[in-house]
Design a protein around this motif. Structure first.
Motif, PDB file in Angstrom:
ATOM      1  N   ILE A   2       0.894  -1.222   0.063  1.00  0.00           N
ATOM      2  CA  ILE A   2      -0.008   0.074   0.112  1.00  0.00           C
ATOM      3  C   ILE A   2       0.853   1.411  -0.003  1.00  0.00           C
ATOM      4  CG2 ILE A   2      -0.357   0.010   2.566  1.00  0.00           C
ATOM      5  CD1 ILE A   2      -2.927   1.182   0.068  1.00  0.00           C
ATOM      6  N   PHE A   3       2.056   1.058   0.606  1.00  0.00           N
ATOM      7  CA  PHE A   3       2.800   2.441   0.773  1.00  0.00           C
ATOM      8  C   PHE A   3       3.453   2.936  -0.590  1.00  0.00           C
ATOM      9  CE2 PHE A   3       3.909  -0.153   4.615  1.00  0.00           C
ATOM     10  CZ  PHE A   3       2.889   0.635   5.391  1.00  0.00           C
ATOM     11  N   SER A   4       3.471   1.827  -1.626  1.00  0.00           N
ATOM     12  CA  SER A   4       4.027   2.221  -2.877  1.00  0.00           C
ATOM     13  C   SER A   4       3.019   3.380  -3.608  1.00  0.00           C
ATOM     14  CB  SER A   4       3.861   0.856  -3.985  1.00  0.00           C
ATOM     15  OG  SER A   4       2.818   0.680  -4.068  1.00  0.00           O
ATOM     16  N   ALA A   5       1.741   3.445  -3.171  1.00  0.00           N
ATOM     17  CA  ALA A   5       0.904   4.568  -3.740  1.00  0.00           C
ATOM     18  C   ALA A   5       1.451   5.856  -3.212  1.00  0.00           C
ATOM     19  CB  ALA A   5      -0.698   4.330  -3.081  1.00  0.00           C
ATOM     20  N   ALA A   6       2.229   5.867  -2.238  1.00  0.00           N
ATOM     21  CA  ALA A   6       2.853   7.124  -1.751  1.00  0.00           C
ATOM     22  C   ALA A   6       4.000   7.568  -2.460  1.00  0.00           C
ATOM     23  CB  ALA A   6       2.970   7.448  -0.312  1.00  0.00           C
ATOM     24  N   GLY A   7       4.603   6.750  -3.411  1.00  0.00           N
ATOM     25  CA  GLY A   7       5.776   6.892  -3.934  1.00  0.00           C
ATOM     26  C   GLY A   7       6.621   5.587  -3.886  1.00  0.00           C
ATOM     27  N   GLN A   8       7.966   5.735  -4.469  1.00  0.00           N
ATOM     28  CA  GLN A   8       8.913   4.691  -4.212  1.00  0.00           C
ATOM     29  C   GLN A   8       9.419   4.586  -2.896  1.00  0.00           C
ATOM     30  OE1 GLN A   8      11.986   5.072  -7.169  1.00  0.00           O
ATOM     31  NE2 GLN A   8      13.164   2.977  -6.743  1.00  0.00           N
ATOM     32  N   ALA A   9       9.775   3.286  -2.529  1.00  0.00           N
ATOM     33  CA  ALA A   9      10.228   3.249  -1.026  1.00  0.00           C
ATOM     34  C   ALA A   9      11.472   3.886  -0.739  1.00  0.00           C
ATOM     35  CB  ALA A   9      10.554   1.584  -0.983  1.00  0.00           C
ATOM     36  N   GLY A  10      11.487   4.737   0.457  1.00  0.00           N
ATOM     37  CA  GLY A  10      12.745   5.697   0.490  1.00  0.00           C
ATOM     38  C   GLY A  10      12.650   7.102  -0.140  1.00  0.00           C
ATOM     39  N   SER A  11      11.605   7.346  -0.993  1.00  0.00           N
ATOM     40  CA  SER A  11      11.354   8.351  -1.622  1.00  0.00           C
ATOM     41  C   SER A  11      11.102   9.511  -0.924  1.00  0.00           C
ATOM     42  CB  SER A  11      10.408   8.517  -2.820  1.00  0.00           C
ATOM     43  OG  SER A  11       9.258   8.141  -2.514  1.00  0.00           O
ATOM     44  N   ALA A  63       6.865   0.580  12.048  1.00  0.00           N
ATOM     45  CA  ALA A  63       5.817  -0.208  11.679  1.00  0.00           C
ATOM     46  C   ALA A  63       4.788  -0.314  12.981  1.00  0.00           C
ATOM     47  CB  ALA A  63       6.137  -1.777  11.616  1.00  0.00           C
ATOM     48  N   THR A  64       5.020   0.293  13.930  1.00  0.00           N
ATOM     49  CA  THR A  64       3.894   0.295  14.863  1.00  0.00           C
ATOM     50  C   THR A  64       2.955   1.440  14.624  1.00  0.00           C
ATOM     51  OG1 THR A  64       5.218  -0.809  16.714  1.00  0.00           O
ATOM     52  CG2 THR A  64       3.375   0.591  17.331  1.00  0.00           C
ATOM     53  N   LEU A  65       3.704   2.506  14.016  1.00  0.00           N
ATOM     54  CA  LEU A  65       2.867   3.833  13.476  1.00  0.00           C
ATOM     55  C   LEU A  65       2.347   3.794  12.214  1.00  0.00           C
ATOM     56  CD1 LEU A  65       5.479   6.226  14.820  1.00  0.00           C
ATOM     57  CD2 LEU A  65       3.555   5.655  16.075  1.00  0.00           C
ATOM     58  N   LEU A  66       2.694   3.135  11.230  1.00  0.00           N
ATOM     59  CA  LEU A  66       2.184   3.346   9.814  1.00  0.00           C
ATOM     60  C   LEU A  66       0.845   2.324  10.008  1.00  0.00           C
ATOM     61  CD1 LEU A  66       5.170   2.712   7.819  1.00  0.00           C
ATOM     62  CD2 LEU A  66       4.109   4.671   8.032  1.00  0.00           C
ATOM     63  N   VAL A  67       0.060   2.769   8.908  1.00  0.00           N
ATOM     64  CA  VAL A  67      -1.272   1.915   8.673  1.00  0.00           C
ATOM     65  C   VAL A  67      -1.422   1.423   7.518  1.00  0.00           C
ATOM     66  CG1 VAL A  67      -2.126   4.299   7.653  1.00  0.00           C
ATOM     67  CG2 VAL A  67      -3.936   2.696   8.980  1.00  0.00           C
ATOM     68  N   ILE A  68      -2.061   0.217   7.520  1.00  0.00           N
ATOM     69  CA  ILE A  68      -2.268  -0.595   6.306  1.00  0.00           C
ATOM     70  C   ILE A  68      -3.464  -1.241   6.623  1.00  0.00           C
ATOM     71  CG2 ILE A  68       0.303  -1.407   6.076  1.00  0.00           C
ATOM     72  CD1 ILE A  68      -0.461  -3.813   7.628  1.00  0.00           C
ATOM     73  N   GLY A 107      -2.429  -6.409   4.763  1.00  0.00           N
ATOM     74  CA  GLY A 107      -1.451  -5.574   3.944  1.00  0.00           C
ATOM     75  C   GLY A 107       0.126  -5.529   4.414  1.00  0.00           C
ATOM     76  N   GLU A 108       0.104  -6.417   5.485  1.00  0.00           N
ATOM     77  CA  GLU A 108       1.692  -6.709   5.632  1.00  0.00           C
ATOM     78  C   GLU A 108       2.237  -7.726   4.861  1.00  0.00           C
ATOM     79  OE1 GLU A 108      -1.055  -9.202   8.674  1.00  0.00           O
ATOM     80  OE2 GLU A 108      -1.251  -7.530   7.673  1.00  0.00           O
ATOM     81  N   ILE A 109       1.331  -8.472   4.168  1.00  0.00           N
ATOM     82  CA  ILE A 109       2.073  -9.731   3.300  1.00  0.00           C
ATOM     83  C   ILE A 109       2.795  -9.040   2.278  1.00  0.00           C
ATOM     84  CG2 ILE A 109       1.509 -11.529   2.077  1.00  0.00           C
ATOM     85  CD1 ILE A 109      -0.899 -12.239   3.887  1.00  0.00           C
ATOM     86  N   PRO A 110       2.326  -8.335   1.417  1.00  0.00           N
ATOM     87  CA  PRO A 110       3.270  -7.659   0.253  1.00  0.00           C
ATOM     88  C   PRO A 110       4.203  -6.867   0.853  1.00  0.00           C
ATOM     89  CG  PRO A 110       1.034  -6.487   0.219  1.00  0.00           C
ATOM     90  CD  PRO A 110       0.818  -7.539   1.371  1.00  0.00           C
ATOM     91  N   VAL A 111       4.164  -6.219   1.901  1.00  0.00           N
ATOM     92  CA  VAL A 111       5.278  -5.305   2.549  1.00  0.00           C
ATOM     93  C   VAL A 111       6.482  -6.417   2.758  1.00  0.00           C
ATOM     94  CG1 VAL A 111       5.970  -4.160   4.108  1.00  0.00           C
ATOM     95  CG2 VAL A 111       3.753  -3.432   3.365  1.00  0.00           C
ATOM     96  N   ILE A 112       5.920  -7.427   3.570  1.00  0.00           N
ATOM     97  CA  ILE A 112       6.962  -8.451   3.923  1.00  0.00           C
ATOM     98  C   ILE A 112       7.574  -9.152   2.585  1.00  0.00           C
ATOM     99  CG2 ILE A 112       7.273 -10.561   4.716  1.00  0.00           C
ATOM    100  CD1 ILE A 112       5.278 -10.020   7.020  1.00  0.00           C
ATOM    101  N   LEU A 113       7.030  -9.378   1.679  1.00  0.00           N
ATOM    102  CA  LEU A 113       7.558  -9.771   0.359  1.00  0.00           C
ATOM    103  C   LEU A 113       8.506  -8.995  -0.293  1.00  0.00           C
ATOM    104  CD1 LEU A 113       4.206 -11.698  -0.975  1.00  0.00           C
ATOM    105  CD2 LEU A 113       6.210 -12.640  -0.016  1.00  0.00           C
ATOM    106  N   ALA A 114       8.017  -7.399  -0.352  1.00  0.00           N
ATOM    107  CA  ALA A 114       9.093  -6.586  -0.816  1.00  0.00           C
ATOM    108  C   ALA A 114      10.017  -6.542  -0.161  1.00  0.00           C
ATOM    109  CB  ALA A 114       8.279  -5.161  -1.077  1.00  0.00           C
ATOM    110  N   ALA A 115      10.032  -6.554   1.272  1.00  0.00           N
ATOM    111  CA  ALA A 115      11.393  -6.358   1.954  1.00  0.00           C
ATOM    112  C   ALA A 115      12.434  -7.543   1.751  1.00  0.00           C
ATOM    113  CB  ALA A 115      10.889  -6.305   3.482  1.00  0.00           C
TER     114      ALA A 115
END
Length: 368
Positions: free
Chosen positions: A61-70, A292-297, A301-309
């Motif tokens: 879901i975070f990719s909607a906000a931009g590339q990771a680390g942008s 991770a405790t602060l971000l919202v999914i 939504g944690e599954i694609p984040v884990i796979l990407a990491a």
């Protein structure tokens, strides 16, 4: 032989029984139909697809906000809020409808008969088990947790319900089993159960004024008096419900939207978990637990984040942190429940989730 005296039912008690039964019936209808529409049927279809493909489709879901680390971006925040809203609006609508029913229609002593049992062990058990069918993310379960607490549900049961929805979600456990190795499911169950049933009881014990929790329950001998005090007339139920629904909507939804939008500004910047692992090593795991405790999914939504990491080179320790800390809580959820649960309980919950994420990372590293 004298005749038995004729006992005439108290009109107030009959009215309380009737309105209580109607209130519970409305709540049951909202729960069954709402969850079937927002959760059960979509998740059943998702599980069927995953059982065939064994591959999670879609990006974090975070990719909607931009590339990771942008860099932070207002445009990215708007895209993130849009995509997140599309993912959770059904569940949020059901949560508001259910929360208003809990708050306005269900008699307090009936609710406490289920969730306000004596002893924190029984309270966290009932709250945790009650969370399993609703399968909501931490933000969508927040209105219901607020409604429960407003009606006097003990802190232990309210915390267990709030944490149990995202951490012990049966659908997400199935999704994990279909796309990731078994240690992920085992770690989620073990650490999730420890947080829902253990940490909730511990926090309630430390934070509540009465160690016995007696102030949070209705004594059995007082049930009749409580029923009379909480027995609106039948014609009062609709306006009572609408007032409660308006209050939940007008208070919780705007602050929810504002915090989600604010997080969207920095989500892409903060969610570069693979990059963190490369740059900071072991320290990245601790930082990831905080973020991770602060971000919202949304749910799952944690599954694609884990796979990407993992694909970016993150280790099992990082994946374990995300497995628990990412879904368990979020800043918007904490803002919504803070006044009802108490800010000390809310921030203490964030602390135990952070620790739980670190434990999850260590356990997954060992099992994996």
């Amino acid at each position: 032989m004298s005749a038995e005296p004729l006992v005439v039912p108290d009109p107030d008690r009959r009215r309380a029984l009737l309105t209580g039964m109607i209130g519970v019936a409305v709540l049951a209808v909202l729960l069954i139909l709402g969850l079937m529409w927002a959760k059960w049927l979509p998740y059943l279809a998702k599980a069927g697809t995953l059982s065939d493909t064994r591959t999670w489709s879609g990006s974090p879901i975070f990719s909607a906000a931009g590339q990771a680390g942008s860099a932070p971006s207002v445009t990215g925040a708007l895209r993130f809020a849009r995509d997140y809203g599309e993912a959770i609006w059904r569940a949020l609508l059901v949560a508001l409808l259910v929360a208003a029913a809990v708050d306005a229609l269900v008699p307090r002593n009936w609710l406490l008969a289920v969730l306000g049992r004596r002893g924190r062990g029984a309270q966290v058990l009932s709250g945790g088990l009650a969370s399993l069918p609703s399968m909501m993310c931490t933000c969508c379960t927040a209105p219901v947790a607020v409604g429960l607490r407003r009606r006097g549900t003990p802190l232990a049961a309210s915390l267990a319900y709030w944490l149990g929805n995202p951490l012990l979600n049966p659908a997400v456990l199935v999704f994990l089993a279909l796309v990731l190795p078994w240690p992920y499911v085992a770690t989620r169950i073990v650490v999730g159960a420890a947080l829902v049933f253990g940490a909730s009881a511990l926090l309630a014990r430390l934070l509540e004024r009465s160690p016995s929790g007696a102030a949070s329950t209705v004594v059995a001998s007082d049930e009749g008096r409580a029923a009379v005090e909480d027995s609106p007339r039948l014609r009062d139920l609709p306006p009572r419900y609408l007032r409660s629904l308006a209050r939940f909507t007008l208070v919780l939804v705007p602050e929810y939207a504002v915090v989600v939008l604010a997080l969207g500004v920095v989500s892409a910047t903060l969610s570069d978990f693979g990059g963190l692992a490369h740059r900071l090593g072991l320290l990245a795991v601790v930082l990831a637990a905080v973020v991770a405790t602060l971000l919202v999914i949304p749910t799952g939504g944690e599954i694609p984040v884990i796979l990407a990491a993992l694909s970016a080179g993150a280790g099992l320790g990082m994946a374990g942190v995300l497995l628990v800390a990412l879904p368990a809580l979020s800043l918007p959820s904490m803002v919504m429940v803070g006044r009802a649960l108490g800010w000390r309980a809310t921030w203490a919950s964030a602390g135990v989730v952070l620790v739980g994420g670190l434990v999850s990372g260590a356990l997954l590293a060992v099992l994996g």
